[in-house]
Structures are given as structure tokens and as C-alpha cells.
Design an enzyme around this catalytic site. Structure first.
Site, PDB file in Angstrom:
ATOM      1  N   ASP A   1       0.847  -1.199   0.000  1.00  0.00           N
ATOM      2  CA  ASP A   1       0.000   0.000   0.000  1.00  0.00           C
ATOM      3  C   ASP A   1       0.875   1.240   0.000  1.00  0.00           C
ATOM      4  O   ASP A   1       1.904   1.286   0.685  1.00  0.00           O
ATOM      5  CB  ASP A   1      -0.916  -0.032   1.240  1.00  0.00           C
ATOM      6  CG  ASP A   1      -2.111   0.895   1.101  1.00  0.00           C
ATOM      7  OD1 ASP A   1      -1.900   2.116   0.960  1.00  0.00           O
ATOM      8  OD2 ASP A   1      -3.252   0.406   1.142  1.00  0.00           O
TER       9      ASP A   1
ATOM     10  N   THR B   1     -15.912  -2.488  -9.775  1.00  0.00           N
ATOM     11  CA  THR B   1     -17.137  -1.890  -9.245  1.00  0.00           C
ATOM     12  C   THR B   1     -18.307  -2.078 -10.204  1.00  0.00           C
ATOM     13  O   THR B   1     -18.104  -2.212 -11.421  1.00  0.00           O
ATOM     14  CB  THR B   1     -16.895  -0.378  -9.011  1.00  0.00           C
ATOM     15  OG1 THR B   1     -18.131   0.251  -8.718  1.00  0.00           O
ATOM     16  CG2 THR B   1     -16.294   0.302 -10.244  1.00  0.00           C
TER      17      THR B   1
ATOM     18  N   TYR C   1     -14.106   8.410 -12.147  1.00  0.00           N
ATOM     19  CA  TYR C   1     -13.787   7.215 -11.348  1.00  0.00           C
ATOM     20  C   TYR C   1     -14.184   5.942 -12.097  1.00  0.00           C
ATOM     21  O   TYR C   1     -13.361   5.045 -12.298  1.00  0.00           O
ATOM     22  CB  TYR C   1     -14.500   7.280  -9.990  1.00  0.00           C
ATOM     23  CG  TYR C   1     -14.549   5.927  -9.284  1.00  0.00           C
ATOM     24  CD1 TYR C   1     -13.398   5.355  -8.753  1.00  0.00           C
ATOM     25  CD2 TYR C   1     -15.752   5.216  -9.182  1.00  0.00           C
ATOM     26  CE1 TYR C   1     -13.436   4.109  -8.132  1.00  0.00           C
ATOM     27  CE2 TYR C   1     -15.802   3.977  -8.559  1.00  0.00           C
ATOM     28  CZ  TYR C   1     -14.640   3.429  -8.035  1.00  0.00           C
ATOM     29  OH  TYR C   1     -14.678   2.186  -7.433  1.00  0.00           O
TER      30      TYR C   1
ATOM     31  N   LYS D   1     -11.908   2.857 -13.711  1.00  0.00           N
ATOM     32  CA  LYS D   1     -12.065   1.455 -13.293  1.00  0.00           C
ATOM     33  C   LYS D   1     -12.415   0.593 -14.513  1.00  0.00           C
ATOM     34  O   LYS D   1     -11.916  -0.530 -14.654  1.00  0.00           O
ATOM     35  CB  LYS D   1     -13.158   1.315 -12.226  1.00  0.00           C
ATOM     36  CG  LYS D   1     -12.824   1.917 -10.875  1.00  0.00           C
ATOM     37  CD  LYS D   1     -11.640   1.260 -10.177  1.00  0.00           C
ATOM     38  CE  LYS D   1     -11.921  -0.138  -9.668  1.00  0.00           C
ATOM     39  NZ  LYS D   1     -10.788  -0.674  -8.878  1.00  0.00           N
TER      40      LYS D   1
ATOM     41  N   PRO E   1     -22.564  16.182  -9.874  1.00  0.00           N
ATOM     42  CA  PRO E   1     -22.675  16.246 -11.344  1.00  0.00           C
ATOM     43  C   PRO E   1     -22.667  14.831 -11.946  1.00  0.00           C
ATOM     44  O   PRO E   1     -21.864  13.987 -11.543  1.00  0.00           O
ATOM     45  CB  PRO E   1     -21.407  16.996 -11.779  1.00  0.00           C
ATOM     46  CG  PRO E   1     -20.896  17.667 -10.545  1.00  0.00           C
ATOM     47  CD  PRO E   1     -21.361  16.857  -9.370  1.00  0.00           C
TER      48      PRO E   1
HETATM   49  P1  NAD Z   1     -10.121   2.979  -0.109  1.00  0.00           P
HETATM   50  O1  NAD Z   1     -10.070   4.313  -0.749  1.00  0.00           O
HETATM   51  O2  NAD Z   1     -10.679   2.847   1.247  1.00  0.00           O
HETATM   52  O3  NAD Z   1      -8.649   2.345  -0.063  1.00  0.00           O
HETATM   53  C1  NAD Z   1      -7.772   2.396  -1.154  1.00  0.00           C
HETATM   54  C2  NAD Z   1      -6.402   1.925  -0.682  1.00  0.00           C
HETATM   55  O4  NAD Z   1      -5.518   1.905  -1.806  1.00  0.00           O
HETATM   56  C3  NAD Z   1      -5.762   2.830   0.363  1.00  0.00           C
HETATM   57  O5  NAD Z   1      -5.194   2.058   1.414  1.00  0.00           O
HETATM   58  C4  NAD Z   1      -4.692   3.582  -0.408  1.00  0.00           C
HETATM   59  O6  NAD Z   1      -3.584   3.965   0.397  1.00  0.00           O
HETATM   60  C5  NAD Z   1      -4.301   2.532  -1.442  1.00  0.00           C
HETATM   61  N1  NAD Z   1      -3.725   3.150  -2.646  1.00  0.00           N
HETATM   62  C6  NAD Z   1      -4.230   4.177  -3.379  1.00  0.00           C
HETATM   63  N2  NAD Z   1      -3.388   4.489  -4.375  1.00  0.00           N
HETATM   64  C7  NAD Z   1      -2.336   3.643  -4.297  1.00  0.00           C
HETATM   65  C8  NAD Z   1      -1.147   3.463  -5.065  1.00  0.00           C
HETATM   66  N3  NAD Z   1      -0.868   4.255  -6.103  1.00  0.00           N
HETATM   67  N4  NAD Z   1      -0.313   2.466  -4.715  1.00  0.00           N
HETATM   68  C9  NAD Z   1      -0.578   1.662  -3.644  1.00  0.00           C
HETATM   69  N5  NAD Z   1      -1.670   1.809  -2.866  1.00  0.00           N
HETATM   70  C10 NAD Z   1      -2.545   2.789  -3.192  1.00  0.00           C
HETATM   71  O7  NAD Z   1     -10.889   2.055  -1.157  1.00  0.00           O
HETATM   72  P2  NAD Z   1     -11.954   0.891  -0.906  1.00  0.00           P
HETATM   73  O8  NAD Z   1     -13.290   1.492  -0.717  1.00  0.00           O
HETATM   74  O9  NAD Z   1     -11.413  -0.055   0.089  1.00  0.00           O
HETATM   75  O10 NAD Z   1     -11.940   0.213  -2.352  1.00  0.00           O
HETATM   76  C11 NAD Z   1     -11.009  -0.811  -2.665  1.00  0.00           C
HETATM   77  C12 NAD Z   1     -11.247  -1.289  -4.085  1.00  0.00           C
HETATM   78  O11 NAD Z   1     -12.588  -1.768  -4.209  1.00  0.00           O
HETATM   79  C13 NAD Z   1     -11.097  -0.205  -5.156  1.00  0.00           C
HETATM   80  O12 NAD Z   1     -10.478  -0.785  -6.282  1.00  0.00           O
HETATM   81  C14 NAD Z   1     -12.532   0.210  -5.478  1.00  0.00           C
HETATM   82  O13 NAD Z   1     -12.625   0.674  -6.803  1.00  0.00           O
HETATM   83  C15 NAD Z   1     -13.249  -1.113  -5.301  1.00  0.00           C
HETATM   84  N6  NAD Z   1     -14.663  -1.048  -4.923  1.00  0.00           N
HETATM   85  C16 NAD Z   1     -15.045  -0.316  -3.827  1.00  0.00           C
HETATM   86  C17 NAD Z   1     -16.381  -0.344  -3.429  1.00  0.00           C
HETATM   87  C18 NAD Z   1     -16.847   0.422  -2.214  1.00  0.00           C
HETATM   88  O14 NAD Z   1     -18.055   0.457  -1.958  1.00  0.00           O
HETATM   89  N7  NAD Z   1     -15.975   1.006  -1.414  1.00  0.00           N
HETATM   90  C19 NAD Z   1     -17.326  -1.063  -4.181  1.00  0.00           C
HETATM   91  C20 NAD Z   1     -16.892  -1.768  -5.314  1.00  0.00           C
HETATM   92  C21 NAD Z   1     -15.553  -1.767  -5.664  1.00  0.00           C
HETATM   93  O1  DAU Z   2     -21.113   1.148  -6.430  1.00  0.00           O
HETATM   94  C1  DAU Z   2     -19.835   0.890  -5.950  1.00  0.00           C
HETATM   95  C2  DAU Z   2     -19.132   2.188  -5.615  1.00  0.00           C
HETATM   96  O2  DAU Z   2     -19.712   2.646  -4.392  1.00  0.00           O
HETATM   97  C3  DAU Z   2     -17.629   2.036  -5.454  1.00  0.00           C
HETATM   98  O3  DAU Z   2     -17.069   1.646  -6.684  1.00  0.00           O
HETATM   99  C4  DAU Z   2     -16.996   3.355  -4.974  1.00  0.00           C
HETATM  100  O4  DAU Z   2     -15.618   3.162  -4.736  1.00  0.00           O
HETATM  101  C5  DAU Z   2     -17.672   3.756  -3.684  1.00  0.00           C
HETATM  102  O5  DAU Z   2     -17.167   4.997  -3.228  1.00  0.00           O
HETATM  103  C6  DAU Z   2     -19.178   3.852  -3.889  1.00  0.00           C
HETATM  104  O6  DAU Z   2     -19.505   4.943  -4.781  1.00  0.00           O
HETATM  105  P1  DAU Z   2     -20.780   5.876  -4.507  1.00  0.00           P
HETATM  106  O7  DAU Z   2     -20.603   7.146  -5.199  1.00  0.00           O
HETATM  107  O8  DAU Z   2     -22.045   5.114  -4.752  1.00  0.00           O
HETATM  108  O9  DAU Z   2     -20.634   6.043  -2.896  1.00  0.00           O
HETATM  109  P2  DAU Z   2     -20.814   7.319  -1.942  1.00  0.00           P
HETATM  110  O10 DAU Z   2     -20.782   6.805  -0.551  1.00  0.00           O
HETATM  111  O11 DAU Z   2     -19.914   8.439  -2.296  1.00  0.00           O
HETATM  112  O12 DAU Z   2     -22.300   7.774  -2.260  1.00  0.00           O
HETATM  113  C7  DAU Z   2     -23.397   6.887  -2.107  1.00  0.00           C
HETATM  114  C8  DAU Z   2     -24.651   7.626  -2.551  1.00  0.00           C
HETATM  115  O13 DAU Z   2     -24.924   8.662  -1.606  1.00  0.00           O
HETATM  116  C9  DAU Z   2     -24.514   8.311  -3.899  1.00  0.00           C
HETATM  117  O14 DAU Z   2     -25.761   8.248  -4.573  1.00  0.00           O
HETATM  118  C10 DAU Z   2     -24.182   9.769  -3.545  1.00  0.00           C
HETATM  119  C11 DAU Z   2     -24.915   9.952  -2.231  1.00  0.00           C
HETATM  120  N1  DAU Z   2     -24.284  10.880  -1.261  1.00  0.00           N
HETATM  121  C12 DAU Z   2     -22.963  10.722  -0.969  1.00  0.00           C
HETATM  122  C13 DAU Z   2     -22.337  11.546  -0.061  1.00  0.00           C
HETATM  123  C14 DAU Z   2     -20.858  11.387   0.244  1.00  0.00           C
HETATM  124  C15 DAU Z   2     -25.047  11.847  -0.616  1.00  0.00           C
HETATM  125  O15 DAU Z   2     -26.272  11.963  -0.863  1.00  0.00           O
HETATM  126  N2  DAU Z   2     -24.434  12.655   0.305  1.00  0.00           N
HETATM  127  C16 DAU Z   2     -23.101  12.555   0.602  1.00  0.00           C
HETATM  128  O16 DAU Z   2     -22.591  13.358   1.432  1.00  0.00           O
END
Ligand code: NAD
Ligand code: DAU
Length: 356
Positions: free
Chosen positions: A38, A137, A162, A166, A294
Site C-alpha cells: 500500500d 465496481t 472514477y 475502473k 454532477p
Molecule cells: P479505499 O479508498 O478505502 O482504499 C484504497 C487503498 O488503496 C488505500 O489504502 C490507499 O492507500 C491505497 N492506494 C491508493 N493508491 C495507491 C497506489 N498508487 N499504490 C498503492 N496503494 C494505493 O478504497 P476501498 O473502498 O477499500 O476500495 C477498494 C477497491 O474496491 C477499489 O479498487 C474500489 O474501486 C473497489 N470497490 C469499492 C467499493 C466500495 O463500496 N468502497 C465497491 C466496489 C468496488
Molecule cells: O457502487 C460501488 C461504488 O460505491 C464504489 O465503486 C466506490 O468506490 C464507492 O465509493 C461507492 O460509490 P458511490 O458514489 O455510490 O458512494 P458514496 O458513498 O460516495 O455515495 C453513495 C450515494 O450517496 C450516492 O448516490 C451519492 C450519495 N451521497 C454521498 C455523499 C458522500 C449523498 O447523498 N451525500 C453525501 O454526502
């Protein structure tokens, strides 16, 4: 069933990566080593794997600070540990940040994945007893109307910087499978929630604002729909896929739990009121509608029948149970919350590691 000697988890200090590492050690029965690779960006927090470091550090768990865009560093880590599996989480993950600054998303998600693929290709050559698993995602599939679901073969239609970054990384992974015969699997997952979630995302942001009775900012009309999956269930799905999934296949992972955002926020208000001994609707006065994101995708909905039928995976908690567990976790982990909110964890990282 595939059995690996050393799994490299990129992004293991982030939200899902840290939960996956915990699942491997505590739930999966895996007997090999895990290397957490990481860069420790703003989203990477070693406190999120502090318990694992304490129990397994230097024995079966190792941490390497490296940037996935740096071919030499990544190759050195692959060689040092003779890794036979990479589970690739590392990415820039927040849609709002990608709108404000897309460059870092292209660099990390696209170039970083490309660099990881090149590094494993040069290390593993024609080996077939290895695996590169890519975490993606559901956002790559675009935005749904009121009806329909994303399937594994739904055409890609990413709409934010984003999701476009991906989507590009997914295409590269599949290209390395078809062109070079690199053994890969890929999963597209819906919105995760649970412990160690960075509080820029909807659920942890709302929970922490609730605790402090601050406004709860809901974008647009609050009717955008997301499918919510408890993070531990995502972790168990990934482990099923890396051990038993078909090489070259994609798997959808979802909660089968679609909710408009405003319903999620209302539920959180009720769970928090229950835990804090307040009247049921006490926190709802904090809900504040704000300017929309947006290009805000309207609805995501995942069909994950393939994963359930082929690999026998299923979710382990209902949304009510998962939300209650999550609110409790944030109530009981004030040290983690404070370190993240105050930025203290960054100071610790900056004094313990050279910034690259
Ligand atoms: P996060 O932002 O919490 O964590 C990302 C991690 O990657 C961090 O520890 C960061 O330090 C590390 N990182 C970033 N850039 C880096 C680099 N250049 N080299 C090495 N490490 C680096 O993300 P998350 O929510 O845990 O998501 C993890 C993966 O799952 C991502 O690929 C995201 O697209 C995917 N994903 C997330 C969700 C969600 O709901 N959070 C859903 C579907 C898919
Ligand atoms: O669908 C999977 C994705 O889910 C992952 O690939 C992304 O890494 C992860 O961040 C997440 O994306 P979203 O944009 O769906 O998650 P977020 O929590 O930012 O927002 C969830 C929903 O809530 C979205 O419709 C935007 C809305 N939102 C978000 C924030 C931060 C609000 O209404 N208010 C807020 O303050």
C-alpha cells in the site's frame, strides 16, 4: 480448490482491503502468508490492520509501502515474497474526488493496474499456478432506470472519471488474460459498508455527523438508488472467487439490497436514536438536501446469481443487522475515528515512512 503460498493484497490499508486481510486470517482457513502492499495515501490507514500486525506481523503478515505505479518497487515486492497470488484493491475510490481531480484516478486506477499487470507478467511468465484477481465496481455498467439489473455481460457504460478509470482497468485485466494467458479473475461489486470505512463516503459520513448532531447532506432529491453489501460479505466472496472461481471469468458481487439514499439516511437516524436512547425520529431533523453530484448515476442494481449458484456464496447479514453492527463499531472505535478525522494517522505515517 486453489491454494496459495503468498497473497499480495494491494490497498490492504484501505477500507475493503483491510477487511479482506482480516477475513483471510480469521475466517477463511488460509494457511499461507499475506503481504499488504500500500502507498498509504490519505485513504490508507495502518490502524485498520493494527490487530493483524500485532498477531501475525513478521510471521505470516508483512507490510510493504509501495506505489502500484512504480514497476521496480512492485517487482521487488513480488520477488522478495515469491508471491503466487495478487488481489488488487489499490485505487482511488471516491467518485466526488474524481470529479474534482480526475488525473490521480487515471494515474492510479489505469496506469497503476497496468503496472501491476506488467510486473506479474514479467515475474510469472507462463506459470498457470498463479492468479491476479482484480477488484472492480458495478459503476462500470453505468446507470439504470427504475427496472433491470447489471449482469456479468452487461455492456460497460461508465459515466464518472472514477468509473471510467475502473472500466479501463477491467479491460486491461481481461486483455492480459486473452493476449498473454495471464490467469485472472475479476469481480464487480456494489456499495460496501461496515467497519473501517473512510468517512467521506455516505454511510460513515452520516454516522459521524449524527453523533455530533451536524447536518446530514443528501444530494439532489435523495432518490438515487444503491445496492448495499456488508464489507465482510464482500471479503468472503473474494476469497471464494480466488480459490474456486473460473480462470478468465467475471463475477458480480452484491447485497441484493437496493435502497434510495434517503431511506438509508432515515434508517441510520433510527438505528442511532435507538443506540443513543433518543426518540425514534430525533435525528431526522438534521437531514439537509444539498446540490446534486454532477452526472449522479441514478440507480445501481446487481444480479449476483452466478456467484451464488457456481460458488455457493451468500450474504451473511441483513441490512438492518449490518447497519446496527456498523453504527456500534463507530461508537466503540473512537480512537480510529479520531485519528482519521483529525489526520493524526497521517502524521504517524509521515514520521514512520519516507514520503515517496
Ligand atoms: P479505499 O479508498 O478505502 O482504499 C484504497 C487503498 O488503496 C488505500 O489504502 C490507499 O492507500 C491505497 N492506494 C491508493 N493508491 C495507491 C497506489 N498508487 N499504490 C498503492 N496503494 C494505493 O478504497 P476501498 O473502498 O477499500 O476500495 C477498494 C477497491 O474496491 C477499489 O479498487 C474500489 O474501486 C473497489 N470497490 C469499492 C467499493 C466500495 O463500496 N468502497 C465497491 C466496489 C468496488
Ligand atoms: O457502487 C460501488 C461504488 O460505491 C464504489 O465503486 C466506490 O468506490 C464507492 O465509493 C461507492 O460509490 P458511490 O458514489 O455510490 O458512494 P458514496 O458513498 O460516495 O455515495 C453513495 C450515494 O450517496 C450516492 O448516490 C451519492 C450519495 N451521497 C454521498 C455523499 C458522500 C449523498 O447523498 N451525500 C453525501 O454526502
Amino acid at each position: 480448490m486453489r491454494n496459495f503460498k503468498t497473497i499480495i493484497v494491494t490497498g490492504g490499508a484501505g477500507f475493503i482491503g483491510s477487511n479482506f486481510i482480516r477475513h483471510i486470517f480469521e475466517k477463511s482457513g488460509y494457511a499461507g502468508n499475506v503481504v499488504n502492499l500500500d502507498k498509504l495515501t490519505y485513504a490508507g490507514n495502518l490502524m485498520s490492520v493494527g490487530d493483524i500486525e500485532k498477531q501475525y506481523g513478521g510471521k505470516r503478515y508483512f507490510f510493504e509501502r509501495a506505489d502500484i505505479c512504480d514497476f521496480d518497487s512492485v517487482t521487488a515486492v513480488l520477488k522478495k515474497y515469491d508471491a503466487d497470488c495478487v488481489v488488487h484493491f489499490a485505487a482511488e475510490s471516491h467518485v466526488d474526488r474524481s470529479i474534482l481531480g480526475p488525473a490521480e484516478f487515471v494515474r492510479t486506477n489505469l496506469n497503476g493496474t497496468f503496472t501491476m499487470l506488467e510486473a506479474v507478467r514479467s515475474m510469472w511468465k507462463d506459470r498457470k499456478d498463479v492468479l491476479f484477481h482484480h477488484i472492480s465496481t458495478d459503476e462500470v455498467f453505468g446507470s439504470l432506470g427504475d427496472q433491470g439489473y447489471f449482469f456479468e455481460d452487461t455492456p460497460y457504460d461508465p459515466r464518472s472519471p472514477y468509473s471510467a478509470s475502473k472500466a479501463g482497468s477491467d479491460h486491461l485485466v481481461m486483455a492480459y488474460y486473452h493476449t498473454y494467458g495471464l490467469p485472472v479473475t475479476l469481480s464487480n461489486c456494489s456499495n460496501n459498508y461496515g467497519p473501517y470505512h473512510f468517512p467521506e463516503k455516505l454511510i460513515p459520513l452520516m454516522i459521524l455527523n449524527l453523533f455530533e448532531e451536524k447536518p446530514l447532506p443528501v444530494y439532489g432529491d435523495g432518490m438515487n438508488v444503491r445496492d448495499w453489501l456488508f464489507v465482510a460479505d464482500h471479503a468472503s466472496a473474494i476469497y471464494r472467487i480466488i480459490t474456486d472461481g473460473n480462470i478468465g471469468d467475471k463475477y458480480n458481487v452484491g447485497g441484493e439490497n437496493e435502497r434510495p439514499n434517503i431511506e438509508v439516511v432515515n434508517l441510520l437516524c433510527e438505528v442511532a436514536a435507538d443506540k443513543m436512547g433518543r426518540p425514534k425520529d430525533y435525528y431526522k431533523k438534521l437531514i439537509t438536501y444539498v446540490k446534486d453530484r454532477p452526472g449522479h448515476d441514478r440507480r445501481y442494481a446487481i444480479n449476483c446469481d452466478k456467484l451464488k449458484k457456481e460458488l455457493g456464496w451468500k450474504q451473511s447479514v441483513t441490512f438492518d443487522q449490518g447497519l446496527a453492527l456498523t453504527v456500534e463499531w463507530y461508537m466503540n472505535n473512537k480512537e480510529w475515528v479520531e485519528s482519521v478525522r483529525s489526520g493524526e494517522y497521517r502524521k504517524w505515517i509521515d514520521t514512520n515512512y519516507d514520503a515517496r
